[in-house]
Scaffold this motif. Structure first.
Motif, PDB file in Angstrom:
ATOM      1  N   ALA A  49     -21.044  80.583  14.834  1.00 41.45           N
ATOM      2  CA  ALA A  49     -21.742  80.486  16.458  1.00 41.45           C
ATOM      3  C   ALA A  49     -23.191  80.112  16.423  1.00 41.45           C
ATOM      4  N   THR A  50     -23.434  79.823  17.241  1.00 39.01           N
ATOM      5  CA  THR A  50     -25.392  79.284  17.480  1.00 39.01           C
ATOM      6  C   THR A  50     -26.026  80.939  17.177  1.00 39.01           C
ATOM      7  N   PRO A  51     -26.937  81.057  16.511  1.00 38.64           N
ATOM      8  CA  PRO A  51     -27.742  82.251  16.903  1.00 38.64           C
ATOM      9  C   PRO A  51     -28.269  82.893  18.344  1.00 38.64           C
ATOM     10  N   SER A  52     -28.575  81.720  19.174  1.00 36.36           N
ATOM     11  CA  SER A  52     -28.278  82.033  20.622  1.00 36.36           C
ATOM     12  C   SER A  52     -27.244  82.691  20.877  1.00 36.36           C
ATOM     13  N   GLU A  53     -25.853  82.250  20.379  1.00 38.55           N
ATOM     14  CA  GLU A  53     -24.869  82.424  21.181  1.00 38.55           C
ATOM     15  C   GLU A  53     -24.551  84.241  20.753  1.00 38.55           C
ATOM     16  N   GLN A  55     -26.756  86.153  20.319  1.00 39.44           N
ATOM     17  CA  GLN A  55     -27.237  86.846  21.247  1.00 39.44           C
ATOM     18  C   GLN A  55     -27.074  86.789  22.569  1.00 39.44           C
ATOM     19  N   GLY A  56     -26.937  86.283  23.267  1.00 40.41           N
ATOM     20  CA  GLY A  56     -26.021  86.861  24.160  1.00 40.41           C
ATOM     21  C   GLY A  56     -24.490  87.738  24.423  1.00 40.41           C
ATOM     22  N   LEU A  57     -24.405  87.451  22.705  1.00 34.41           N
ATOM     23  CA  LEU A  57     -22.584  88.115  22.645  1.00 34.41           C
ATOM     24  C   LEU A  57     -23.633  89.772  22.549  1.00 34.41           C
ATOM     25  N   ALA A  58     -24.402  89.064  21.433  1.00 34.97           N
ATOM     26  CA  ALA A  58     -24.991  91.007  21.453  1.00 34.97           C
ATOM     27  C   ALA A  58     -24.987  91.835  22.408  1.00 34.97           C
ATOM     28  N   GLU A  59     -26.029  90.852  23.735  1.00 34.90           N
ATOM     29  CA  GLU A  59     -26.055  91.537  24.709  1.00 34.90           C
ATOM     30  C   GLU A  59     -25.409  91.726  25.970  1.00 34.90           C
ATOM     31  N   TYR A  60     -24.335  90.961  25.641  1.00 37.11           N
ATOM     32  CA  TYR A  60     -23.429  91.082  27.068  1.00 37.11           C
ATOM     33  C   TYR A  60     -23.097  92.751  26.256  1.00 37.11           C
ATOM     34  N   PHE A  61     -22.562  93.267  24.972  1.00 35.76           N
ATOM     35  CA  PHE A  61     -22.253  94.268  24.620  1.00 35.76           C
ATOM     36  C   PHE A  61     -23.242  95.679  24.838  1.00 35.76           C
ATOM     37  N   ALA A 108     -28.143  84.380  27.520  1.00 36.66           N
ATOM     38  CA  ALA A 108     -26.460  83.477  27.514  1.00 36.66           C
ATOM     39  C   ALA A 108     -26.937  83.045  28.972  1.00 36.66           C
ATOM     40  N   GLU A 109     -27.114  83.673  29.444  1.00 32.59           N
ATOM     41  CA  GLU A 109     -27.020  83.715  31.332  1.00 32.59           C
ATOM     42  C   GLU A 109     -28.839  82.215  31.980  1.00 32.59           C
ATOM     43  N   ASP A 110     -29.375  82.986  30.354  1.00 34.91           N
ATOM     44  CA  ASP A 110     -31.113  81.484  31.066  1.00 34.91           C
ATOM     45  C   ASP A 110     -30.846  80.173  30.720  1.00 34.91           C
ATOM     46  N   ARG A 111     -29.468  80.411  29.390  1.00 29.21           N
ATOM     47  CA  ARG A 111     -28.975  79.690  29.016  1.00 29.21           C
ATOM     48  C   ARG A 111     -28.050  78.218  29.738  1.00 29.21           C
ATOM     49  N   ALA A 112     -27.145  78.802  30.878  1.00 30.70           N
ATOM     50  CA  ALA A 112     -26.899  78.869  31.344  1.00 30.70           C
ATOM     51  C   ALA A 112     -27.470  78.283  32.345  1.00 30.70           C
ATOM     52  N   ARG A 113     -28.002  78.394  33.243  1.00 33.09           N
ATOM     53  CA  ARG A 113     -28.932  78.578  34.622  1.00 33.09           C
ATOM     54  C   ARG A 113     -30.161  77.139  33.489  1.00 33.09           C
ATOM     55  N   ASP A 145     -36.574  77.072  22.878  1.00 32.96           N
ATOM     56  CA  ASP A 145     -37.471  77.705  23.691  1.00 32.96           C
ATOM     57  C   ASP A 145     -36.838  77.557  25.077  1.00 32.96           C
ATOM     58  N   GLY A 146     -36.009  76.260  25.069  1.00 31.88           N
ATOM     59  CA  GLY A 146     -35.547  76.439  26.452  1.00 31.88           C
ATOM     60  C   GLY A 146     -35.050  74.938  26.629  1.00 31.88           C
ATOM     61  N   LEU A 147     -35.367  74.610  27.945  1.00 30.20           N
ATOM     62  CA  LEU A 147     -34.958  72.564  28.429  1.00 30.20           C
ATOM     63  C   LEU A 147     -36.096  71.953  27.890  1.00 30.20           C
TER      64      LEU A 147
END
Length: 290
Positions: A49-53, A55-61, A108-113, A145-147
């Motif tokens: 997994a990438t660092p951003s993924e 981090q998103g997983l950690a936020e989920y839990f 994760a939500e930010d990246r999906a958006r 940093d984003g898109l």
């Protein structure tokens, strides 16, 4: 022979074989092996997994169970009868601070958006015959940093007049088409202008590539605002001159004449607003897998 003679009977116990215990141990072993395989599978997925993924997983839990079961965020996950918790319900270092953090988008939500925004941009451009031919001049990259959206110049179809900040009709239409899409997301925006290495006659002592790149970035900002972009979404408009060429290109190539739009992630926007040393960058090395 006496009638009182007693017969002695010796009873020897039979040695019985141990009873068969069945296959219960096999089921227990199978369960253990299945759990072990699942553990190694999870560890393997985490290692790729990438660092951003991660981090998103950690936020989920980190989401409290009662919030997850209630199908959404609540003002507080506390059982306290006092709203906000702590001695002062509104105190910033009490539970209210955690509420404010919870209202921010998860990575994760930010990246999906942002991925959805990219898809919408590409769809709108592809469906517009007047813009379809500029699609090859655009580069989309998901970064830390984003898109990042880069609008490249070409000798065949320049986006600005040579040595000027006057926007071409194709560039104007493109920017005004993107503006409503950028308004549809809550993310903030950074704009930077870049030039090739061709210098003015007076070099850096007069009007130079520094001013030209800044003027082109601001001209792009004006076109976005004219197209409906909310000006308060802009966090930075800057000129980079010819100091950040496209990797693998000649500094004098037309591809280095470009405008870079970065639709900032929440974390990048906070860093930029706080003036952190870990600033938002236009460098391609920050690209992450889509």
């Amino acid at each position: 022979m006496s009638n009182n003679h007693r017969t002695i009977v010796i009873r020897r116990p039979r040695r019985a074989h141990a009873a068969h215990h069945g296959g219960a141990w096999k089921i227990a072993l199978a369960d253990f092996m299945t759990a072990l395989m699942a553990l190694f599978l999870v560890l393997w997925i985490l290692s790729t997994a990438t660092p951003s993924e991660l981090q998103g997983l950690a936020e989920y839990f980190r989401t409290p169970l009662k919030v997850a079961l209630a199908n959404g965020d609540r003002n507080s996950a506390s059982t306290s009868a006092i709203p906000g918790g702590g001695a002062d319900p509104a105190h910033s270092d009490g539970e209210q601070a955690r509420i404010d953090l919870k209202r921010q988008s998860r990575p994760a939500e930010d990246r999906a958006r942002l991925m959805e925004l990219r898809r919408r941009m590409e769809t709108v451009i592809q469906e517009d015959p007047a813009l379809r031919n500029v699609r090859e001049q655009m580069r989309f990259e998901m970064t830390q940093d984003g898109l990042r959206v880069q609008l490249m110049d070409t000798d065949r179809q320049p986006m600005f007049e040579l040595g000027s900040d006057r926007v071409s009709p194709a560039m104007r239409k493109l920017l005004r088409t993107l503006a409503p899409l950028l308004n549809d997301v809550p993310n903030r925006l950074s704009i930077s202008g870049h030039t090739d290495s061709l210098r003015y006659a007076r070099g850096d002592s007069g009007y130079s590539n520094w001013e030209l790149s800044s003027d082109r970035a601001n001209a792009s900002r004006r076109e976005l605002v004219a197209g409906g972009l909310d000006g308060s979404k802009l966090l930075r408009v800057t000129g980079m001159g010819d100091r950040v060429p496209v990797p693998g290109s000649n500094p004098g190539d037309a591809v280095n004449r470009r405008i870079t739009l970065v639709v900032l992630s929440d974390s990048a926007a906070r860093r930029l607003q706080a003036g952190s040393r870990s600033d938002v960058s236009d460098l391609p090395s920050q690209r992450v897998p889509d």
